[in-house]
Design a protein around this motif. Structure first.
Motif, PDB file in Angstrom:
ATOM      1  N   ILE A  17       0.869  -1.173   0.000  1.00  0.00           N
ATOM      2  CA  ILE A  17       0.000   0.000   0.000  1.00  0.00           C
ATOM      3  C   ILE A  17       0.905   1.222   0.000  1.00  0.00           C
ATOM      4  O   ILE A  17       1.577   1.499   0.982  1.00  0.00           O
ATOM      5  CB  ILE A  17      -0.884   0.025   1.258  1.00  0.00           C
TER       6      ILE A  17
ATOM      7  N   MET B 167       1.444   4.697   0.521  1.00  0.00           N
ATOM      8  CA  MET B 167       0.850   5.926   1.054  1.00  0.00           C
ATOM      9  C   MET B 167       1.491   7.171   0.453  1.00  0.00           C
ATOM     10  O   MET B 167       1.024   8.275   0.681  1.00  0.00           O
ATOM     11  CB  MET B 167       1.004   5.992   2.581  1.00  0.00           C
TER      12      MET B 167
ATOM     13  N   ARG C 103       4.347  -7.157   2.848  1.00  0.00           N
ATOM     14  CA  ARG C 103       4.111  -6.745   4.225  1.00  0.00           C
ATOM     15  C   ARG C 103       3.376  -5.421   4.136  1.00  0.00           C
ATOM     16  O   ARG C 103       3.963  -4.359   4.282  1.00  0.00           O
ATOM     17  CB  ARG C 103       5.442  -6.572   4.949  1.00  0.00           C
ATOM     18  N   PRO C 104       2.063  -5.521   3.841  1.00  0.00           N
ATOM     19  CA  PRO C 104       1.331  -4.278   3.570  1.00  0.00           C
ATOM     20  C   PRO C 104       1.364  -3.283   4.714  1.00  0.00           C
ATOM     21  O   PRO C 104       1.379  -2.079   4.493  1.00  0.00           O
ATOM     22  CB  PRO C 104      -0.102  -4.753   3.284  1.00  0.00           C
ATOM     23  N   ILE C 105       1.406  -3.752   5.940  1.00  0.00           N
ATOM     24  CA  ILE C 105       1.336  -2.807   7.050  1.00  0.00           C
ATOM     25  C   ILE C 105       2.644  -2.053   7.213  1.00  0.00           C
ATOM     26  O   ILE C 105       2.672  -0.840   7.332  1.00  0.00           O
ATOM     27  CB  ILE C 105       1.017  -3.538   8.364  1.00  0.00           C
ATOM     28  N   ASP C 106       3.758  -2.799   7.173  1.00  0.00           N
ATOM     29  CA  ASP C 106       5.041  -2.121   7.316  1.00  0.00           C
ATOM     30  C   ASP C 106       5.263  -1.162   6.152  1.00  0.00           C
ATOM     31  O   ASP C 106       5.825  -0.070   6.333  1.00  0.00           O
ATOM     32  CB  ASP C 106       6.177  -3.146   7.394  1.00  0.00           C
TER      33      ASP C 106
ATOM     34  N   LEU D  97       2.965   0.382   4.656  1.00  0.00           N
ATOM     35  CA  LEU D  97       2.094   1.516   4.918  1.00  0.00           C
ATOM     36  C   LEU D  97       2.825   2.542   5.778  1.00  0.00           C
ATOM     37  O   LEU D  97       2.829   3.735   5.468  1.00  0.00           O
ATOM     38  CB  LEU D  97       0.835   1.005   5.633  1.00  0.00           C
TER      39      LEU D  97
ATOM     40  N   TRP E 235      -5.309  -5.853  16.512  1.00  0.00           N
ATOM     41  CA  TRP E 235      -4.394  -6.076  15.408  1.00  0.00           C
ATOM     42  C   TRP E 235      -3.211  -6.944  15.810  1.00  0.00           C
ATOM     43  O   TRP E 235      -2.918  -7.940  15.165  1.00  0.00           O
ATOM     44  CB  TRP E 235      -3.913  -4.708  14.905  1.00  0.00           C
TER      45      TRP E 235
ATOM     46  N   LEU F  41      -6.302  -5.656  11.066  1.00  0.00           N
ATOM     47  CA  LEU F  41      -5.921  -4.255  11.068  1.00  0.00           C
ATOM     48  C   LEU F  41      -7.177  -3.409  10.966  1.00  0.00           C
ATOM     49  O   LEU F  41      -7.791  -3.340   9.914  1.00  0.00           O
ATOM     50  CB  LEU F  41      -5.000  -3.962   9.879  1.00  0.00           C
TER      51      LEU F  41
ATOM     52  N   ILE G 138      10.816   1.631  11.089  1.00  0.00           N
ATOM     53  CA  ILE G 138      10.191   0.470  10.475  1.00  0.00           C
ATOM     54  C   ILE G 138      11.200  -0.303   9.631  1.00  0.00           C
ATOM     55  O   ILE G 138      11.048  -1.494   9.390  1.00  0.00           O
ATOM     56  CB  ILE G 138       8.958   0.900   9.651  1.00  0.00           C
TER      57      ILE G 138
END
Lengths: 287, 410, 363
Positions: A35, A37, A89-92, A94, C63, C69, C323
């Motif tokens: 994703i 952003m 790893r869509p969240i990371d 993001l 989550w 999520l 991250i």
């Protein structure tokens, strides 16, 4: 008669906007499960490069292509340095791309301040059946269709396209068959970024130039990608048509608020009924 | 024994005299909360610069009542929660004497509950929908009654009585549209269409079609924000060339500098300041501004308001013999004599509403985006709040009123 | 005491030994005592940061432990905030008991979470689509509330007031001996601290119980959990409701603290913030979320104070770096490293104190 023409014009106009806004995001999401952003910021890069080149004297088309190229290069650099660590790893991804987006937006504000005077919409207007319509926006519809056709040619008829589709389906297998997967990823991310930059360049003449210009596209792009699913060729066009009809109808009858809310509610319904978006529906039908 | 009592009294007298002496060298702390990043920073950064310019000038001229000004500024990043957070910081930790904060009404409403519990005056220097009746607040921006009562009769006389309104769909836009309707109808006109546009929308295809079909004489455009401003580009591109009136374009968002001509052609705006205004004060002010900030694209009304507000505060403190206490300043406001010569012209604080009377200017924009000053009005009063019953010299409701939410009769 | 410890310790949370709980105890002691030494501002500031932690802990549950999520935390933040506002404005003056308004707001948030969660989870929406649906619902809610500025948009005496936000909301209070006790300043701090301790311990007990183990199993492999006979949707729904209600607690406390709530608290970019905090601190562990969120909030504020308009650039860079190098969250990374160090030291002492092998004794 005018009502019908006007309505069709609105649907086409929204369709073009959705396709151009979403194409880049769809490719990146479909290929790498990311994703992005920072999608809005790639659009802004395209818009700024286009505007500044135009101010410097280049023809508008050259400016737009340059905007796409610069955004694409930007994309490749970001992919090679940062994004590659976040595949699937869509969240990371993001969080990482959100961080990039913050830096780019504020950086643009600090560097460019209030922005250059806009480009101005080319081609004027045409009178038809009692109303007048912007020619340029019709041009954008044509460009959107051409872009989809171009993507079809690239993905179906070129070697890069074959490699890219193979990588999308099964990266490990593709790599073992000798496909340069890393380079494909970089090129695809770059392509997605370039398409975003092109969208920015195409719409810059019709909008206010500011570092936040990308934010006007993000919700529509996101909604179209979700409804369309992972495949930009099979999923994005029908999704864009369906959503364009919904938005145009809601706006025509109840005003802009319901147009926006209609899109968002539609996406919830689509997710419920077609979990993989139009891609899932189309591929299941074909099978 | 007696000599020591005398010595004791003398020492006591010395100690009571000391605090006053200490005050003269203490700086007056000015708190500033304006967006320096985020959605509207392009239009709010001039507020920061205007305040900085005013502080620098006042300090160079000796400060206020012999005290220098210290400017403490934070960037709330267009986030209401940060406005609240940093207001608390300014009050409790930095111990400011006066607060200048907020561009959007939402941020102002977030700040008001916090500042209302203190004795710190709060200057809200933005044009807004009006109606705040709050003893802590002094509103120095333009108000609907000042802008619309000047513009609308002129537009109707010049262009016609059929009006179409498009407005941003939130408090400011809705209330401005209400004012427009009232004034158009009071002047014998007709609102042939009214469209509310949610914030953030940037595509106006359907709206343009609707306007074309309604065939109004002129358009009242109350669109707010960068996205909505795209209307000015899309409308002429679609062949919609029609006179437009507004209370927030040109002077606030300097669209004539950001869009290619002739997008803003035939736009008429009434506000209390445009950079194109020319008068001895205005020209001198613009020179000083550009000397300090040569890169400024446009000195907008927010910037001028922020600059003038600091001088207004200075005037109040001087009228109160150097006191920065809210009660003393309000006493001076109640006299009705709190006036200064701002770059726009003379401005005075109205005792009943604690809002400011303005010199109003009306401009027109031509096809090359040249701005011509058409007319100006001296001392347009912020009459509405007083008319509906807000009288801060009598009582302090700390509330915001609108045409559909009026104060209870006292 | 031992029983309590056995409840709050378990495989789903870091820190079970004496060291951990001693440090925790010391921190709690410091937190109880520090208001008497610190300035009013610092106490208020710490309380303000703590208000957001409930939302983060809720997201950690949904989550980090539940694998869903949810972008909906700010929607429930807003719903409970407006709920508190409506109830407190309409009934707060008579009853003097706006604390009840807080509880009722939580009930409202919980019921709505149940409704939305039911349609979502039992509608078989899973994985990243939970995020998409919750984001869409959150944005729809924000867009809708934005345009409720007109006088007709009211619930009782409380006007929603659209974009500008709901104002004139009474602060938290309970009847007291001589009038009202307002929860402000230090009193507010202690209230939030008490709620935080209760929530933290409660969540620890929850995730370390059978419920938590099953929830984690569902997160890891939903099909396998279902094949083992668990009704995965029920567990997910319960986690969603609890987590969303905690977001509501943040919302109601925020509204009571600032006497103000606006739709901007629900829209982007606010909606992305809980995700950012929890991703950066560490979502798979409650302690990491609690401390991580607090530190991140404090760091963001300090960056703004120090660097003004450059702050966003530093914050973006910080997110990126965190991250990149500590993808599970920096505190989780720290905890894991700490554990590894402790284990390595235990191994070494075990080796040096181990009895000599049997063979060598036979000389």
């Amino acid at each position: 008669m005018l009502q019908t023409i006007s309505y069709l014009y609105q649907v086409a106009d929204v369709f073009a906007f959705l396709v151009l806004a979403a194409a880049g995001l769809a490719i990146i999401f479909g290929m790498m499960g990311i994703i992005n952003m920072a999608h809005g910021e790639f659009i802004a890069v395209g818009a700024y490069v286009t505007t500044y080149s135009y101010q410097a004297g280049a023809p508008l088309i050259v400016g737009m292509l340059l905007g796409a190229v610069v955004a694409g290069l930007f994309g490749v650099v970001i992919e090679r340095t940062i994004v590659r660590r976040f595949y699937h790893r869509p969240i990371d991804s993001l969080v990482a791309t959100w961080g990039i987006s913050l830096m780019m937006t504020q950086g643009a504000l600090l560097l460019f301040g209030s922005g250059a005077p806009g480009v101005g919409t080319p081609f004027g207007s045409v009178a038809f059946a009692g109303g007048s319509f912007s020619v340029y926006r019709l041009v954008l519809v044509v460009v959107a269709v051409l872009m989809l056709a171009g993507l079809y040619l690239v993905f179906m008829k070129t070697r890069f396209g074959v490699h890219a589709r193979a990588t999308m389906q099964n990266a490990a297998m593709a790599r073992s068959l000798g496909v340069p997967v890393d380079r494909i990823y970089a090129a695809t991310f770059g392509l997605g970024a370039a398409l975003a930059g092109l969208a920015g360049g195409l719409y810059a003449p019709t909008m206010t130039l500011s570092p936040m210009i990308g934010s006007s596209f993000v919700i529509e792009a996101f909604v179209t990608v979700v409804a369309g699913g992972a495949d930009v060729l099979v999923g994005t066009p029908p999704a864009a048509i369906a959503l364009a009809v919904i938005k145009a109808t809601a706006t025509a009858f109840w005003g802009q608020v319901y147009g926006v809310m209609g899109l968002l509610v539609a996406v919830c319904l689509v997710v419920r009924i077609l979990p993989e978006g139009f891609t899932g529906w189309m591929t299941r039908r074909r099978a | 024994m007696r000599p020591s009592v005398r010595m004791l009294l003398a020492t006591a007298a010395m100690f009571t005299a000391l605090p006053a002496a200490a005050d003269d060298s203490d700086p007056i702390k000015i708190g500033l909360l304006e967006d320096q990043s985020g959605e509207i920073a392009i239009t709010t950064l001039p507020k920061v610069r205007g305040t900085q310019l005013a502080v620098e000038e006042i300090n160079a001229a000796g400060g206020i009542a012999g005290r220098q000004l210290e400017l403490i500024a934070y960037d709330p990043q267009f986030d209401n929660a940060k406005f609240q957070e940093f207001t608390r910081r300014l009050i409790d930790s930095d111990e400011i004497d006066v607060l200048f904060a907020g561009a959007t009404s939402a941020s102002r409403e977030a700040v008001r509950p916090i500042i209302d519990r203190t004795d710190i005056p709060y200057f809200y220097t933005n044009q807004y929908e009006g109606g705040v009746c709050d003893g802590n607040m002094i509103g120095t921006g333009g108000l609907p009654e000042q802008q619309f009562s000047t513009l609308i009769p002129w537009m109707m006389e010049k262009y016609g009585k059929r009006v179409y309104t498009i407005a941003a769909d939130y408090n400011f836009g809705q209330i401005s549209a209400e004012w427009t309707r009232k004034l158009v109808e009071d002047n014998g006109g007709e609102i042939v269409g009214e469209e509310m546009i949610p914030l953030g929308v940037s595509q106006f295809g359907q709206t343009i079609q609707n306007i074309q079909q309604a065939k109004p004489d002129w358009l009242m455009t109350l669109v707010v924000g960068n996205s909505q401003a795209s209307f000015y580009e899309q409308a002429p591109a679609a062949g919609l060339k029609i006179p437009m009136g507004s209370s927030i374009t040109i002077g606030l968002g300097f669209e004539h500098k950001r869009f290619k001509p002739p997008a803003m052609e035939n736009m008429h705006v009434a506000m209390n300041w445009f950079e194109e205004v020319s008068s001895p004060e205005a020209d001198a002010f613009k020179e000083r501004w550009r000397a300090k900030f040569p890169e400024e694209t446009y000195i907008n009304d927010m910037g001028q308001n922020a600059y003038a507000a600091v001088y207004l505060y200075k005037k109040l403190v001087e009228m109160a013999d150097g006191s920065t206490e809210l009660a003393d300043l309000r006493e001076q406001i109640a006299t009705g004599q709190a006036c200064i010569d701002a770059p726009e012209g003379q401005i005075c604080i109205d005792p009943k509403s604690q809002h400011v009377s303005h010199r109003m200017w009306q401009v027109s924009v031509d096809a090359e985006h040249n701005v011509t000053v058409e007319r100006s009005w001296d001392k347009v009063e912020p009459y509405w709040l007083g008319e509906v019953g807000c009288d801060l010299t009598q009582y302090d409701p700390k509330d915001q009123y609108t045409p559909s939410y009026l104060p209870e009769p006292q | 005491m031992k029983e309590l410890l056995s409840l709050v310790n378990g495989p789903q949370t870091f820190g079970a030994g004496r060291t951990f709980w001693s440090i925790a105890g010391l921190l709690l002691l410091a937190a109880l005592v520090f208001p008497f030494f610190a300035s009013n501002y610092t106490v208020g500031n710490v309380a303000y940061f703590a208000v957001w932690i409930f939302m983060a802990l809720g997201l950690s549950l949904i989550w980090g432990y539940g694998g869903m999520l949810s972008f909906g935390q700010t929607a429930f933040f807003g719903l409970a905030g407006y709920g508190y506002g409506v109830i407190a404005i309409n009934f707060g003056q008579q009853s003097n008991l706006t604390l009840v308004a807080l509880l009722l707001a939580l009930v409202v948030a919980g019921l709505l979470a149940l409704l939305i969660g039911y349609f979502m989870i039992y509608g078989r929406i899973t994985g990243v689509f939970v995020g998409i649906v919750t984001l869409s619902l959150t944005l729809t809610l924000a867009t809708f509330v934005n345009q409720t500025a007109g006088a007709e948009w009211r619930i009782g005496r409380a006007r929603l007031n659209g974009y500008n936000g709901m104002t004139r909301i009474p602060p938290l209070s309970i009847p007291w001996v001589d009038g009202k006790l307002y929860f402000e300043g230090t009193a507010f701090y202690f209230l939030v601290l008490a709620l935080l301790v209760l929530t933290y311990l409660g969540l620890r007990i929850l995730v370390n119980s059978r419920f938590g183990n099953v929830l984690v199993a569902i997160r890891e492999n939903p099909d396998r959990a279902e094949l083992l006979g668990y009704d995965i949707r029920r567990y997910q729904l319960i986690a969603f409701v609890i987590g969303s209600t905690l977001a509501g607690l943040s919302g109601a406390l925020y509204t009571a603290w600032g006497q103000f709530i606006a739709p901007a608290s629900m829209a982007l970019p606010a909606a992305a913030m809980p995700i950012i905090w929890v991703a950066v601190g560490g979502r798979k562990d409650l302690t990491a979320t609690l401390i991580g969120t607090f530190l991140v909030l404090w760091l963001f504020q300090s960056l703004i104070v120090v660097s003004q308009q450059y702050a966003l650039i530093f914050i973006g860079a910080l997110l990126l770096v965190t991250i990149l190098f500590t993808p599970g969250g920096y505190l989780v990374w720290l905890f894991e490293h700490w554990q590894r160090l402790v284990e390595r030291r235990r191994e070494r002492t075990a080796v040096t104190t181990a009895p000599a092998p049997v063979g060598s004794a036979a000389e």
